[in-house]
Design a protein around this motif. Sequence first.
Motif, PDB file in Angstrom:
ATOM      1  N   LEU A 301       0.828  -1.204   0.000  1.00 42.91           N
ATOM      2  CA  LEU A 301       0.000   0.000   0.000  1.00 42.91           C
ATOM      3  C   LEU A 301       0.864   1.256   0.000  1.00 42.91           C
ATOM      4  O   LEU A 301       0.522   2.258  -0.652  1.00 42.91           O
ATOM      5  CB  LEU A 301      -0.936  -0.007   1.199  1.00 42.91           C
ATOM      6  N   ASP A 302       1.964   1.233   0.737  1.00 43.76           N
ATOM      7  CA  ASP A 302       2.892   2.367   0.679  1.00 43.76           C
ATOM      8  C   ASP A 302       3.359   2.609  -0.750  1.00 43.76           C
ATOM      9  O   ASP A 302       3.412   3.744  -1.228  1.00 43.76           O
ATOM     10  CB  ASP A 302       4.103   2.098   1.574  1.00 43.76           C
ATOM     11  N   ASP A 303       3.735   1.523  -1.436  1.00 41.71           N
ATOM     12  CA  ASP A 303       4.170   1.644  -2.833  1.00 41.71           C
ATOM     13  C   ASP A 303       3.056   2.239  -3.692  1.00 41.71           C
ATOM     14  O   ASP A 303       3.303   3.099  -4.551  1.00 41.71           O
ATOM     15  CB  ASP A 303       4.568   0.275  -3.381  1.00 41.71           C
ATOM     16  N   ASN A 304       1.830   1.786  -3.483  1.00 44.78           N
ATOM     17  CA  ASN A 304       0.720   2.274  -4.296  1.00 44.78           C
ATOM     18  C   ASN A 304       0.390   3.735  -4.011  1.00 44.78           C
ATOM     19  O   ASN A 304      -0.033   4.472  -4.918  1.00 44.78           O
ATOM     20  CB  ASN A 304      -0.520   1.404  -4.084  1.00 44.78           C
ATOM     21  N   ARG A 305       0.570   4.168  -2.764  1.00 42.39           N
ATOM     22  CA  ARG A 305       0.343   5.587  -2.469  1.00 42.39           C
ATOM     23  C   ARG A 305       1.339   6.451  -3.239  1.00 42.39           C
ATOM     24  O   ARG A 305       0.977   7.504  -3.788  1.00 42.39           O
ATOM     25  CB  ARG A 305       0.454   5.846  -0.964  1.00 42.39           C
ATOM     26  N   LEU A 371     -10.997   7.061  -4.165  1.00 44.61           N
ATOM     27  CA  LEU A 371     -10.413   5.991  -4.979  1.00 44.61           C
ATOM     28  C   LEU A 371      -9.826   4.932  -4.063  1.00 44.61           C
ATOM     29  O   LEU A 371      -9.098   5.251  -3.117  1.00 44.61           O
ATOM     30  CB  LEU A 371      -9.341   6.573  -5.898  1.00 44.61           C
ATOM     31  N   ASN A 372     -10.130   3.671  -4.347  1.00 45.23           N
ATOM     32  CA  ASN A 372      -9.588   2.538  -3.606  1.00 45.23           C
ATOM     33  C   ASN A 372      -8.310   2.077  -4.298  1.00 45.23           C
ATOM     34  O   ASN A 372      -8.347   1.571  -5.416  1.00 45.23           O
ATOM     35  CB  ASN A 372     -10.633   1.412  -3.582  1.00 45.23           C
ATOM     36  N   LEU A 373      -7.175   2.263  -3.630  1.00 48.16           N
ATOM     37  CA  LEU A 373      -5.885   1.909  -4.249  1.00 48.16           C
ATOM     38  C   LEU A 373      -5.368   0.540  -3.813  1.00 48.16           C
ATOM     39  O   LEU A 373      -4.216   0.182  -4.115  1.00 48.16           O
ATOM     40  CB  LEU A 373      -4.845   3.003  -4.001  1.00 48.16           C
ATOM     41  N   ALA A 374      -6.214  -0.254  -3.166  1.00 51.93           N
ATOM     42  CA  ALA A 374      -5.809  -1.601  -2.746  1.00 51.93           C
ATOM     43  C   ALA A 374      -5.980  -2.575  -3.902  1.00 51.93           C
ATOM     44  O   ALA A 374      -6.827  -3.473  -3.886  1.00 51.93           O
ATOM     45  CB  ALA A 374      -6.601  -2.050  -1.527  1.00 51.93           C
ATOM     46  N   THR A 375      -5.160  -2.399  -4.895  1.00 55.57           N
ATOM     47  CA  THR A 375      -5.206  -3.211  -6.101  1.00 55.57           C
ATOM     48  C   THR A 375      -3.800  -3.318  -6.659  1.00 55.57           C
ATOM     49  O   THR A 375      -2.848  -2.789  -6.068  1.00 55.57           O
ATOM     50  CB  THR A 375      -6.184  -2.585  -7.126  1.00 55.57           C
ATOM     51  N   SER A 376      -3.639  -3.953  -7.798  1.00 58.40           N
ATOM     52  CA  SER A 376      -2.301  -4.090  -8.377  1.00 58.40           C
ATOM     53  C   SER A 376      -1.849  -2.765  -8.953  1.00 58.40           C
ATOM     54  O   SER A 376      -2.660  -1.922  -9.351  1.00 58.40           O
ATOM     55  CB  SER A 376      -2.313  -5.147  -9.475  1.00 58.40           C
ATOM     56  N   PRO A 377      -0.535  -2.538  -9.042  1.00 63.90           N
ATOM     57  CA  PRO A 377      -0.049  -1.316  -9.683  1.00 63.90           C
ATOM     58  C   PRO A 377      -0.563  -1.164 -11.106  1.00 63.90           C
ATOM     59  O   PRO A 377      -0.863  -0.052 -11.543  1.00 63.90           O
ATOM     60  CB  PRO A 377       1.474  -1.485  -9.646  1.00 63.90           C
ATOM     61  N   GLU A 378      -0.699  -2.281 -11.810  1.00 66.84           N
ATOM     62  CA  GLU A 378      -1.171  -2.220 -13.195  1.00 66.84           C
ATOM     63  C   GLU A 378      -2.616  -1.733 -13.268  1.00 66.84           C
ATOM     64  O   GLU A 378      -2.963  -0.903 -14.121  1.00 66.84           O
ATOM     65  CB  GLU A 378      -1.039  -3.596 -13.845  1.00 66.84           C
ATOM     66  N   ILE A 379      -3.467  -2.227 -12.381  1.00 68.23           N
ATOM     67  CA  ILE A 379      -4.858  -1.784 -12.376  1.00 68.23           C
ATOM     68  C   ILE A 379      -4.946  -0.326 -11.938  1.00 68.23           C
ATOM     69  O   ILE A 379      -5.744   0.458 -12.480  1.00 68.23           O
ATOM     70  CB  ILE A 379      -5.706  -2.705 -11.480  1.00 68.23           C
ATOM     71  N   LEU A 380      -4.124   0.062 -10.965  1.00 75.72           N
ATOM     72  CA  LEU A 380      -4.113   1.462 -10.534  1.00 75.72           C
ATOM     73  C   LEU A 380      -3.696   2.378 -11.681  1.00 75.72           C
ATOM     74  O   LEU A 380      -4.309   3.439 -11.906  1.00 75.72           O
ATOM     75  CB  LEU A 380      -3.172   1.614  -9.341  1.00 75.72           C
TER      76      LEU A 380
END
Length: 392
Positions: A301-305, A371-380
């Motif tokens: 999640l840190d990476d996705n943020r 936005l829900n960012l609990a997904t894969s980097p590709e989907i984000l």
Amino acid sequence: MTRIPYEPSGEPNPLRALTLDRLRRRTSMKWRTYPEDVLPLWVAEMDVPLAEPVVRAVTDALALGDTGYPAGTAYAEALAAFADERWDWDGLAVDRTAIVPDVMLGVVEMLRLVTGPGDPVVVNPPVYPPFFPFVEHMDRRVAEAPLGADGRIDLDALEETFRQAVADRRRAAYLLCSPHNPTGTVHTAGELTAVAALADRYGVRVVADEIHAPVVASGGRFVPYLSVPGGEHGLSLMSATKAWNLPGLKAALAVAGPGAAADLARLPEEVGHGPSHVGVLAHTAALREGGPWLDALLAGLDDNRRLLADLLADHLPTVTHRPAEATYLAWLDCRALGLGDDPADTFLRRGRVALSPGTDFGTGGAGHVRLNLATSPEILQEGVRRMAAALA
């Protein structure tokens, strides 16, 4: 020994485990509400496989036919140990807990204990949308104390709302969202201590929804409301739901501070029949054995943020947001795009990406999306690309 919020666990990032094709085989609300060409980044479900201890607990129960009614204190004991390890809080007493069907139904039951029909319940909008209908459907009325411009509790506004709430000598409660949804704000010990002092001054009872408590960004620290000076008269609702993606396995815990033990003791016995026994087993396993999986999730999640911040800067530079201190949600200010009060509608119709409309969150939500960012980097990445394409 104080444990840092999380440490490298050696577990793989669960956000990278599932493909879009596999996710679309799911039949839950996130994946079945919209047509298949819509990318769902809205409701609070995570795109992850379950932690192995949870899978094992559930499958072992099914193999045994252990699907009866819930019993015992194992869930509360697991939560107490988790709170001690993760939050340095040893004040969660098992004998001041009760199992409830889920956090929001638990909120309703706690509000019934400390307020009556027609009494005010204070909330801090923009805030989790179900707060409004749940309060109103139980014949209480919502009183708003909006967040400040910085997305934090405005103590002056809160005090004024408390003053008005008790002016006609009614009982009043404060439904605290901690960490805050949708902003991801983690309330500090100082802020919560000030809240407790105001609640004591005006005779307002605090009921804290702490469902996102385990999901805190690196360097952050969750502070349980019941742990602060003056918080002993509060009631809290907690579960493993958000951190381990268990909304379909219903179970939560109501926790009372020492000064609220008598209130919790008045909870009707039949409320404890509502939780799923299998849900209780799943939540207990998550809290007891799911720490390494959680640590891997938190790192992802840190990476996705960070990724989301970069994507917005590149593709939607006029959309602003403060990276959340907790939760896996991002609160995006889209007012500069000129899309009106509900930009989520444009993103859905033109971009085929589903976000939560800010207007659902009450005062202060217009012109925003969650936005829900609990997904894969590709989907984000694809989600932000579609949002940008909607503006073309």
